[in-house]
Structures are given as C-alpha cells and as structure tokens.
Design a protein around this motif. Structure first.
Motif, PDB file in Angstrom:
ATOM      1  N   GLU A  60      50.649  42.755  28.406  1.00  0.00           N
ATOM      2  CA  GLU A  60      50.445  43.968  28.019  1.00  0.00           C
ATOM      3  C   GLU A  60      51.527  44.501  27.102  1.00  0.00           C
ATOM      4  O   GLU A  60      51.648  45.407  26.476  1.00  0.00           O
ATOM      5  N   ASN A  61      52.514  43.405  26.725  1.00  0.00           N
ATOM      6  CA  ASN A  61      53.378  43.481  25.638  1.00  0.00           C
ATOM      7  C   ASN A  61      52.820  43.652  24.446  1.00  0.00           C
ATOM      8  O   ASN A  61      53.444  43.817  23.178  1.00  0.00           O
ATOM      9  N   PHE A  62      51.691  43.046  24.363  1.00  0.00           N
ATOM     10  CA  PHE A  62      50.872  42.972  23.265  1.00  0.00           C
ATOM     11  C   PHE A  62      50.221  44.014  22.899  1.00  0.00           C
ATOM     12  O   PHE A  62      49.281  44.344  23.625  1.00  0.00           O
ATOM     13  N   THR A  63      50.066  44.662  21.674  1.00  0.00           N
ATOM     14  CA  THR A  63      49.473  46.044  21.423  1.00  0.00           C
ATOM     15  C   THR A  63      48.942  45.968  20.008  1.00  0.00           C
ATOM     16  O   THR A  63      49.661  45.458  19.246  1.00  0.00           O
ATOM     17  N   TYR A  64      47.875  46.758  19.790  1.00  0.00           N
ATOM     18  CA  TYR A  64      47.411  46.860  18.468  1.00  0.00           C
ATOM     19  C   TYR A  64      47.487  48.472  18.015  1.00  0.00           C
ATOM     20  O   TYR A  64      46.812  49.243  18.745  1.00  0.00           O
ATOM     21  N   SER A  65      47.992  48.609  16.822  1.00  0.00           N
ATOM     22  CA  SER A  65      48.283  49.982  16.237  1.00  0.00           C
ATOM     23  C   SER A  65      47.325  50.230  15.077  1.00  0.00           C
ATOM     24  O   SER A  65      47.454  51.298  14.698  1.00  0.00           O
ATOM     25  N   THR A  66      46.833  49.304  14.791  1.00  0.00           N
ATOM     26  CA  THR A  66      45.900  49.618  13.320  1.00  0.00           C
ATOM     27  C   THR A  66      44.948  50.716  13.809  1.00  0.00           C
ATOM     28  O   THR A  66      44.726  51.533  12.945  1.00  0.00           O
ATOM     29  N   VAL A  68      42.869  52.830  16.816  1.00  0.00           N
ATOM     30  CA  VAL A  68      42.771  53.368  18.349  1.00  0.00           C
ATOM     31  C   VAL A  68      41.842  52.520  18.880  1.00  0.00           C
ATOM     32  O   VAL A  68      42.032  51.912  20.114  1.00  0.00           O
ATOM     33  N   SER A  69      40.664  52.165  18.415  1.00  0.00           N
ATOM     34  CA  SER A  69      39.418  51.290  19.104  1.00  0.00           C
ATOM     35  C   SER A  69      40.232  49.938  19.512  1.00  0.00           C
ATOM     36  O   SER A  69      39.838  49.326  20.455  1.00  0.00           O
ATOM     37  N   SER A  70      40.851  49.312  18.399  1.00  0.00           N
ATOM     38  CA  SER A  70      41.303  47.889  18.756  1.00  0.00           C
ATOM     39  C   SER A  70      42.345  48.156  20.037  1.00  0.00           C
ATOM     40  O   SER A  70      42.431  47.051  20.609  1.00  0.00           O
ATOM     41  N   LYS A  71      43.285  49.007  19.743  1.00  0.00           N
ATOM     42  CA  LYS A  71      44.207  49.021  20.815  1.00  0.00           C
ATOM     43  C   LYS A  71      43.706  49.321  22.185  1.00  0.00           C
ATOM     44  O   LYS A  71      44.102  48.613  23.384  1.00  0.00           O
ATOM     45  N   GLU A  72      42.842  50.286  22.207  1.00  0.00           N
ATOM     46  CA  GLU A  72      42.193  50.528  23.547  1.00  0.00           C
ATOM     47  C   GLU A  72      41.367  49.263  24.101  1.00  0.00           C
ATOM     48  O   GLU A  72      41.226  48.644  25.081  1.00  0.00           O
ATOM     49  N   ASN A  96      29.138  43.037  28.038  1.00  0.00           N
ATOM     50  CA  ASN A  96      28.605  43.572  29.206  1.00  0.00           C
ATOM     51  C   ASN A  96      29.403  44.262  30.256  1.00  0.00           C
ATOM     52  O   ASN A  96      28.966  44.900  31.231  1.00  0.00           O
ATOM     53  N   GLN A  97      30.543  44.425  30.031  1.00  0.00           N
ATOM     54  CA  GLN A  97      31.739  44.785  31.110  1.00  0.00           C
ATOM     55  C   GLN A  97      31.406  46.388  30.890  1.00  0.00           C
ATOM     56  O   GLN A  97      31.064  46.885  29.808  1.00  0.00           O
ATOM     57  N   ASN A  98      31.482  47.038  32.097  1.00  0.00           N
ATOM     58  CA  ASN A  98      31.357  48.714  32.215  1.00  0.00           C
ATOM     59  C   ASN A  98      32.334  49.244  31.287  1.00  0.00           C
ATOM     60  O   ASN A  98      32.432  50.372  30.945  1.00  0.00           O
ATOM     61  N   TRP A  99      33.707  48.589  31.014  1.00  0.00           N
ATOM     62  CA  TRP A  99      34.609  49.214  30.345  1.00  0.00           C
ATOM     63  C   TRP A  99      34.406  49.078  28.849  1.00  0.00           C
ATOM     64  O   TRP A  99      34.976  49.971  27.801  1.00  0.00           O
ATOM     65  N   PHE A 100      33.509  48.038  28.491  1.00  0.00           N
ATOM     66  CA  PHE A 100      33.222  48.058  26.929  1.00  0.00           C
ATOM     67  C   PHE A 100      32.586  49.024  26.239  1.00  0.00           C
ATOM     68  O   PHE A 100      31.341  49.573  26.754  1.00  0.00           O
ATOM     69  N   VAL A 101      33.023  49.590  25.215  1.00  0.00           N
ATOM     70  CA  VAL A 101      32.383  50.661  24.539  1.00  0.00           C
ATOM     71  C   VAL A 101      31.457  50.297  23.433  1.00  0.00           C
ATOM     72  O   VAL A 101      32.121  49.487  22.618  1.00  0.00           O
ATOM     73  N   THR A 102      30.417  50.493  23.110  1.00  0.00           N
ATOM     74  CA  THR A 102      29.506  50.048  22.112  1.00  0.00           C
ATOM     75  C   THR A 102      30.169  50.171  20.790  1.00  0.00           C
ATOM     76  O   THR A 102      30.092  49.207  20.015  1.00  0.00           O
ATOM     77  N   TYR A 103      30.691  51.343  20.443  1.00  0.00           N
ATOM     78  CA  TYR A 103      30.888  51.586  19.097  1.00  0.00           C
ATOM     79  C   TYR A 103      32.033  50.568  18.708  1.00  0.00           C
ATOM     80  O   TYR A 103      32.481  50.257  17.490  1.00  0.00           O
ATOM     81  N   TRP A 104      32.591  49.836  19.737  1.00  0.00           N
ATOM     82  CA  TRP A 104      33.915  48.797  19.373  1.00  0.00           C
ATOM     83  C   TRP A 104      33.197  47.455  18.707  1.00  0.00           C
ATOM     84  O   TRP A 104      33.788  46.766  18.123  1.00  0.00           O
ATOM     85  N   LYS A 105      31.830  47.373  18.496  1.00  0.00           N
ATOM     86  CA  LYS A 105      31.197  46.147  17.969  1.00  0.00           C
ATOM     87  C   LYS A 105      31.506  46.438  16.516  1.00  0.00           C
ATOM     88  O   LYS A 105      31.335  45.599  15.707  1.00  0.00           O
ATOM     89  N   ASN A 106      31.648  47.782  16.015  1.00  0.00           N
ATOM     90  CA  ASN A 106      31.908  48.218  14.598  1.00  0.00           C
ATOM     91  C   ASN A 106      33.186  48.108  14.287  1.00  0.00           C
ATOM     92  O   ASN A 106      33.511  48.269  12.905  1.00  0.00           O
TER      93      ASN A 106
END
Length: 186
Positions: A60-66, A68-72, A96-106
């Motif tokens: 959890e010390n690793f985070t992405y700020s570029t 919001v979608s990447s960070k989440e 296929n995980q229930n937490w995965f948001v489809t638009y993250w594919k973009n």
C-alpha cells in the motif's frame, strides 16, 4: 529455494526523482518501478503471501498519482486476493473481479499493468524464486541508480529535456515546462 544474488544482477539504469516527507516521487523510471512492483506483487499472490497484513501494508506504500483510475486500480489490486494457478489468465481473472471497473480497460497504465502481469505469469509461474527470497534485504538481483534531482539543484525541466533524448522539444513540452516553472514561482 533459490539463493539471492545468484548470477548477475539486472540493472535498471537510472531512476530520477525527489524525496519529500519520506515519499519518493519519480520523474523518470515509472514504468520500470511499476514493473518491479508488479513483479513483487505477482510473487506475493502466487505464494499466497497477500493474506499477511504486513505484506499488504508494504504494497500500500505504492501509489499512482498520474490518473485517478490508475491509483484506484492499484489500490484495489493490492487488496485483492487473486488465486493463481498454472492455467490462470491473470488479466481475465482481474477483469472478472467485482471491484474491477470496466472503463479501467481504457486507462493505458491499467492495460499495461494487466499485460505485464500476464507476461510475468507466463515467464515466472514455475520459477523456484519465492516471495520471501525476493524481499530479503541481502537480495541484490535487481538494482538501479538513483539520482535525487533536488540534491543537485535540478528541476523536472531537466527530466523533460532528457526524456526527449536529443530531440527538439515539442511546443507542448515547452509549454508544459514553462507552465510548471510559472506555477512553482507563483
């Protein structure tokens, strides 16, 4: 189990950035660092180490700020407990995980991370390397040189120029450097 530092280490070249309040902010090398993070996360998942709360805190010390979608995406990925077997298609399993948001594919970071996890799985599932051996303090299998720009009185303008690798900067890159400079002054 494989011994740490057996053979020649993999050198990841220079990583440029700054450290502020014990947090590292890379300006160059993000892809290499993200790949290194995914490599560690893969072995933790493969070896079922993610159930350990100390391991989760480490990741959890690793985070992405570029974006919001990447960070989440990375926040959810770290908290997931994906089962990995020889036949697992990791990207499909994650999608296929229930937490995965489809638009993250973009999101280019997310799609690259999924492709990298598939590649790591293909090359490393049967590896003798364990997660515990990978995180041993004495393990020097993967190295890089770190240059903290602020200690040398350098700014991220230098990174923008270096990243062009001798090419003339585009009007956008010049505008971005000027804007960043203006924001810092004001």
């Amino acid at each position: 189990m494989r011994e740490a530092s057996e053979g020649n280490p993999t050198k990841l070249d220079f990583i440029y950035g700054n450290v502020k309040k014990d947090t590292f902010f890379p300006l160059d090398g993000q892809q290499r660092l993200t790949t290194l993070f995914l490599y560690h996360l893969y072995f933790a998942l493969r070896d079922k180490e993610t159930a350990d709360s100390q391991i989760n805190k480490l990741f959890e010390n690793f985070t992405y700020s570029t974006r919001v979608s990447s960070k989440e995406f990375f926040r959810k990925l770290i908290r997931s407990n994906i089962a990995i077997s020889a036949n697992t298609n990791i990207s499909k399993e994650i999608i296929n995980q229930n937490w995965f948001v489809t638009y993250w594919k973009n999101d280019p970071t997310v799609s690259s991370a999924l492709a990298m996890l598939d590649e790591i799985h293909e090359k490393c599932f049967d590896a003798d390397l364990t997660f515990e051996a990978l995180i041993e303090k004495e393990n020097k299998d993967i190295t890089f040189e770190f240059l903290e720009l602020e200690k040398f009185g350098l700014s991220d303008d230098l990174y923008i120029k270096m990243n062009a690798r001798g090419k003339i900067l585009s009007s956008y890159e010049n505008f971005k450097a000027d804007l960043i400079g203006y924001i810092k002054k004001n």
